[in-house]
Design a protein around this motif. Sequence first.
Motif, PDB file in Angstrom:
ATOM      1  N   ALA A 886       0.923  -1.076   0.051  1.00 35.25           N
ATOM      2  CA  ALA A 886       0.058  -0.192  -0.056  1.00 35.25           C
ATOM      3  C   ALA A 886       0.830   1.162   0.010  1.00 35.25           C
ATOM      4  CB  ALA A 886      -0.966  -0.174   1.231  1.00 35.25           C
ATOM      5  N   HIS A 887       1.793   1.297   0.886  1.00 35.52           N
ATOM      6  CA  HIS A 887       2.835   2.434   0.989  1.00 35.52           C
ATOM      7  C   HIS A 887       3.494   2.733  -0.468  1.00 35.52           C
ATOM      8  CE1 HIS A 887       6.627   4.633   1.659  1.00 35.52           C
ATOM      9  NE2 HIS A 887       5.716   5.381   2.611  1.00 35.52           N
ATOM     10  N   SER A 888       3.916   1.679  -1.092  1.00 36.57           N
ATOM     11  CA  SER A 888       4.601   1.757  -2.269  1.00 36.57           C
ATOM     12  C   SER A 888       3.631   2.576  -3.345  1.00 36.57           C
ATOM     13  CB  SER A 888       5.012   0.366  -3.020  1.00 36.57           C
ATOM     14  OG  SER A 888       6.014  -0.257  -2.202  1.00 36.57           O
ATOM     15  N   ILE A 889       2.294   1.939  -3.419  1.00 34.98           N
ATOM     16  CA  ILE A 889       1.660   2.656  -4.501  1.00 34.98           C
ATOM     17  C   ILE A 889       0.940   4.041  -3.894  1.00 34.98           C
ATOM     18  CG2 ILE A 889      -0.600   1.648  -3.571  1.00 34.98           C
ATOM     19  CD1 ILE A 889      -1.525   1.405  -6.578  1.00 34.98           C
ATOM     20  N   PHE A 890       0.778   4.115  -2.878  1.00 30.26           N
ATOM     21  CA  PHE A 890       0.303   5.620  -2.287  1.00 30.26           C
ATOM     22  C   PHE A 890       1.710   6.545  -2.552  1.00 30.26           C
ATOM     23  CE2 PHE A 890      -2.587   3.605   1.240  1.00 30.26           C
ATOM     24  CZ  PHE A 890      -3.430   3.198   0.291  1.00 30.26           C
ATOM     25  N   GLU A 891       2.685   6.118  -2.200  1.00 30.62           N
ATOM     26  CA  GLU A 891       3.979   7.046  -2.172  1.00 30.62           C
ATOM     27  C   GLU A 891       4.238   7.432  -3.611  1.00 30.62           C
ATOM     28  OE1 GLU A 891       6.688   9.478  -0.366  1.00 30.62           O
ATOM     29  OE2 GLU A 891       5.098   8.500   0.477  1.00 30.62           O
ATOM     30  N   ALA A 892       4.048   6.740  -4.525  1.00 33.14           N
ATOM     31  CA  ALA A 892       4.063   6.642  -6.029  1.00 33.14           C
ATOM     32  C   ALA A 892       2.967   7.759  -6.503  1.00 33.14           C
ATOM     33  CB  ALA A 892       4.099   5.423  -7.001  1.00 33.14           C
ATOM     34  N   VAL A 893       1.768   7.315  -6.250  1.00 35.62           N
ATOM     35  CA  VAL A 893       0.618   8.411  -6.320  1.00 35.62           C
ATOM     36  C   VAL A 893       1.106   9.918  -5.889  1.00 35.62           C
ATOM     37  CG1 VAL A 893      -1.672   8.928  -6.064  1.00 35.62           C
ATOM     38  CG2 VAL A 893      -0.824   6.841  -6.805  1.00 35.62           C
ATOM     39  N   LEU A 894       1.348   9.948  -4.645  1.00 33.19           N
ATOM     40  CA  LEU A 894       1.621  11.103  -3.967  1.00 33.19           C
ATOM     41  C   LEU A 894       2.709  12.114  -4.496  1.00 33.19           C
ATOM     42  CD1 LEU A 894       1.003  13.177  -1.418  1.00 33.19           C
ATOM     43  CD2 LEU A 894       3.003  12.209  -0.396  1.00 33.19           C
ATOM     44  N   GLN A 895       3.863  11.265  -4.863  1.00 33.78           N
ATOM     45  CA  GLN A 895       5.154  12.097  -5.680  1.00 33.78           C
ATOM     46  C   GLN A 895       4.749  12.276  -7.065  1.00 33.78           C
ATOM     47  OE1 GLN A 895       8.097  12.898  -4.490  1.00 33.78           O
ATOM     48  NE2 GLN A 895       8.026  11.706  -2.539  1.00 33.78           N
ATOM     49  N   VAL A 896       3.989  11.565  -7.893  1.00 35.37           N
ATOM     50  CA  VAL A 896       3.991  12.061  -9.314  1.00 35.37           C
ATOM     51  C   VAL A 896       2.737  13.098  -9.053  1.00 35.37           C
ATOM     52  CG1 VAL A 896       3.037  11.300 -11.427  1.00 35.37           C
ATOM     53  CG2 VAL A 896       4.503   9.972  -9.849  1.00 35.37           C
ATOM     54  N   SER A 897       1.683  12.983  -8.204  1.00 33.86           N
ATOM     55  CA  SER A 897       0.684  14.084  -7.972  1.00 33.86           C
ATOM     56  C   SER A 897       1.239  15.525  -7.924  1.00 33.86           C
ATOM     57  CB  SER A 897      -0.419  13.636  -7.194  1.00 33.86           C
ATOM     58  OG  SER A 897      -1.134  12.481  -7.274  1.00 33.86           O
ATOM     59  N   ARG A 898       2.262  15.345  -7.036  1.00 37.97           N
ATOM     60  CA  ARG A 898       2.670  16.703  -6.769  1.00 37.97           C
ATOM     61  C   ARG A 898       3.627  17.233  -7.813  1.00 37.97           C
ATOM     62  NH1 ARG A 898      -0.301  15.967  -2.968  1.00 37.97           N
ATOM     63  NH2 ARG A 898       0.089  15.939  -0.935  1.00 37.97           N
ATOM     64  N   ALA A 899       4.271  16.186  -8.415  1.00 36.85           N
ATOM     65  CA  ALA A 899       5.158  16.717  -9.727  1.00 36.85           C
ATOM     66  C   ALA A 899       4.324  17.214 -10.777  1.00 36.85           C
ATOM     67  CB  ALA A 899       5.915  15.588 -10.003  1.00 36.85           C
ATOM     68  N   ALA A 900       2.945  16.615 -11.010  1.00 32.55           N
ATOM     69  CA  ALA A 900       2.127  16.842 -11.861  1.00 32.55           C
ATOM     70  C   ALA A 900       1.247  18.010 -11.864  1.00 32.55           C
ATOM     71  CB  ALA A 900       1.441  15.556 -12.384  1.00 32.55           C
ATOM     72  N   GLY A 903      -0.513  19.644  -6.331  1.00 34.65           N
ATOM     73  CA  GLY A 903      -1.203  19.434  -5.038  1.00 34.65           C
ATOM     74  C   GLY A 903      -1.842  17.844  -5.181  1.00 34.65           C
ATOM     75  N   VAL A 904      -2.967  17.739  -5.046  1.00 38.89           N
ATOM     76  CA  VAL A 904      -3.666  16.703  -4.888  1.00 38.89           C
ATOM     77  C   VAL A 904      -4.283  16.341  -6.360  1.00 38.89           C
ATOM     78  CG1 VAL A 904      -5.617  15.285  -4.198  1.00 38.89           C
ATOM     79  CG2 VAL A 904      -4.367  16.605  -2.511  1.00 38.89           C
ATOM     80  N   TYR A 905      -3.867  15.315  -6.771  1.00 34.30           N
ATOM     81  CA  TYR A 905      -4.351  14.958  -8.201  1.00 34.30           C
ATOM     82  C   TYR A 905      -5.883  14.815  -8.290  1.00 34.30           C
ATOM     83  CZ  TYR A 905      -5.429  11.755 -12.091  1.00 34.30           C
ATOM     84  OH  TYR A 905      -6.108  11.061 -13.345  1.00 34.30           O
TER      85      TYR A 905
END
Length: 957
Positions: A886-900, A903-905
């Motif tokens: 769960a952490h792996s997918i959540f962290e990936a979503v958070l990192q890419v959301s912020r980069a894209a 904020g929150v995607y």
Amino acid sequence: MNKQTSLADAIQHAPAVFDPDAAQRFRDECKDALVNIPPHASDFLSAVASASPYLRRLFARRKSALANILAVPAETSLEAAISSCHQSEMADDANQQMKLLREAKADAALVIALADIAGAWPVMRATDGLSRFADAAVNGALLGAIKRSRLETSDGIVVLAMGKHGAFELNYSSDIDLVVLFDPERMNIDRFDAQKYAVGIARDLVNLMQMQTADGYVFRTDLRLRPDPGATAPAVSVRSAETYYESYGQNWERMAFIKARPCAGDIALGEEFLKTLRPFIWRKYLDYATIEDVHAVKRQMHSAKGGRDVAFEGHDVKLGRGGIREIEFYAQTQQLILGGKNPSLRHRATLDALSALAETGVIETDARDIMTESYLYLRHVEHRLQMINDEQTHRLPASQSDIERLSIFAGANDPTEFRQKILETFHAVEKCYDALFEDDEDPQKRLGPMVFTGVEAHPATLETLEKLGFQRAGDVSAAIRRWHTGSMRATKTERARTLLTKLVPPLLEALAKASDPDEAFFAFEKFLERLPAGVQIFSLFLNNLDVFDALIRIMTISPYLGREFSKRTNLIERLLDNRWSAPPPATSDYVTACEAMVDAAPDYEAALNAARRWVSEQQFQVTAQLAVGLIAPDIASSHFTKIADAAINALLAAAMEEMKHQHGEIDGEFVVIGLGRLGAGEMTTTSDIDLMFVYDAQSEEQSNGKRPLGVVEYFSRFVRRAVTALSAATEEGALFEVDMQLRPSGKAGPAAVRFSAFHNYYRDEAWTWEAMSLVKARVIGPAGVLADKVEAEIKEILARQRDEESLGIDVANMRMRLDAAKPGNSTWDVKNVVGGLTDIAFICQYLTLRHAHKVGRPPRAVRQSLQWFKEQQMLTAKDATSLLDAHSIFEAVLQVSRAATGGVYSPERAGEALRSRMASVCGEEDHLAAEKALKAHQDTVAQLFASIVGDRNMRMN
């Protein structure tokens, strides 16, 4: 034809009868009128009526006038219609004037059509007659409107005829393009009243001309060639117009004003205005800027070689390849280049311009003759097309019956002959036109015609955009036309607009490669809207066209970086030298690199700016690579943290040097502690930094400078200076948002905490949540005795034995309060949503505070701590695996959301490219599957939180 020859006697030829039934209906409708008409003229009218439903209706409507029109010279009848227009100003009201103008138009349309079809007038005399009648109609309507406005005179108000009207080249069913100008001084009233009067008169004028009544209309009237039509009233002051053209005038407007002339109202005012515009229209020197400007016109407006092929069915005789517009541009582009130095080339009429160009040796006489003959023939066909149904059309028909009708009406023996003649004409024009520009490198030779001028979308341009893959071709075309109006800061200057014009074709070519060209286009438009200026960036792009591919790729996925590009144009340099996609430097190199930048600055303010430039460039490289998938989220997180560490240490050192310069040194140490994501080494591109400052010094110490300070004041001022250095917005923007609420006593506590107070607070007063915040705490620097003491103290605080039941209740209640204060707004808000990253972090904090007294302090980073808890058997293998996944997918979503997004995607606001990227981040092929995967992980984490920590809704008894 002799001016005294009657129209009936001037008939030189008549078309063959196309529709015998229509011819007979005409004879039946007009049999009484035909009694007084010579037989050959009667046959002529019948043949015309058989081919043109519009003229047959007009004959019937004006049948009482037919005999008289044929009995006198055509010019006499036209002058009578023109005289009626002038007299219409005396009408009692607008409705009466409308009727008079429309009756005059019917008479003029009738006599001009008959003179043209009969061969009594050559085609350009017909265009001249139409234009002179338009002048009279506009003048009569203007004077009538002025009369009704209660102004005493037309002084100070002028109407400019633009385009074909201005050049006396109106086609049979043409609309007319007008510009209404006023001068308050000549009107002898204040400018506010002058504008009110002028705008009212302009609206009345348009209404008189184009309102459809039972008697038809006079001319469709367009005021959109006025300066900045989207933002200005229908009438514009002369001074405002002069300012506009001096500051924002576009290439197509230069071309439009070649043909402009005053046609109604205060003619002297119009002539004076056009005189002031001469430097705008006619560049005096043939320098680089002039050539660039004219080439920009050509790029925008001509249908380039390699565009739509010459065709017959449905081909546009005006805008299509080999059409009327190419002949006009053939002349006008050369007029613009050479007319500044050679006034003999400044002709409004196309044929006059071609002759002048040949006489001065600019073009060969053969080219002049081909273009002239072609122009006359195409105008002839254009008139016949429009006379059929009085439609403003330029397209050849597609059906066989309509082709036959047109060929007969145009005087051909049969459709085959007509087809051959018109195709030969198109090819002749195409050959001459392409020869003029054959050495000019132009992406349009690959792409097709692209015209972004005027106020309406160009049909061939929309077709080209659609072929490139744009679904919203009309919106794209409209947006690019807006760019050229100077409405954005980046396109305020003429130079910026010229550069942008050159950029458009390669830009569109690059955009077409995106997975969603429309999304990519509007992402680029937002970038343009935010630019403070355009010339520098546009020049960089022009010399590095391949940068578009990278820029569009990044901005399509990351609107956040699009905003950053606009604010920090130095980031473009990363794209220009392709460094953005190279592997980022080793994280160990960041400290040295940042220190070097800050140390090289000549003063403190420059040091702050240098640090901001350095951080923005390093973060951009990592963020861009993360957004497009060139770097893994966990690697990006490490880089973001090390960049922050380097900047914090460099700027704290610079801030301390400033303190020493003003207040001297003090016998003591300080350290800064990073908490949250900074402490754990898990920063995102937009993370704020949670800091705590701790110092250690003897209470009686003072600094040794000219303005000495005691210990408390010294370190308090230093912290304020340090926070400002890290957070204040300078000319290079802000750096980090600094949060110090996790320090002892929060906002109520001192900014700088003495080490002894730090020790006592966490021993005697700290709440459970404050101990939780230390789980991720890390001393950022500077290294030394105090740094070691603080690290040891944090380790000791975490290792204190706690009541397990109370601990679980405290942690669960804290999570409940956070959820109430900042609930997750969607499945994609993976940090705050129930069962998200905060739950996982709280599980780790709970396990740390529960077990550290037995097994020591776990790693700060959540992923490493989960693995550690598994190895220490504080988590079962199954639970640890579930949390790690769960952490792996959540962290990936958070990192890419912020980069894209920064904020929150939000899927609802995301384009297809970003939606696809987020699905891939989740390891899924589509968006729906990604959301389902996230929700399943969140449900699992929520259950594990309840089983490990306790029910988040429990309360203390």
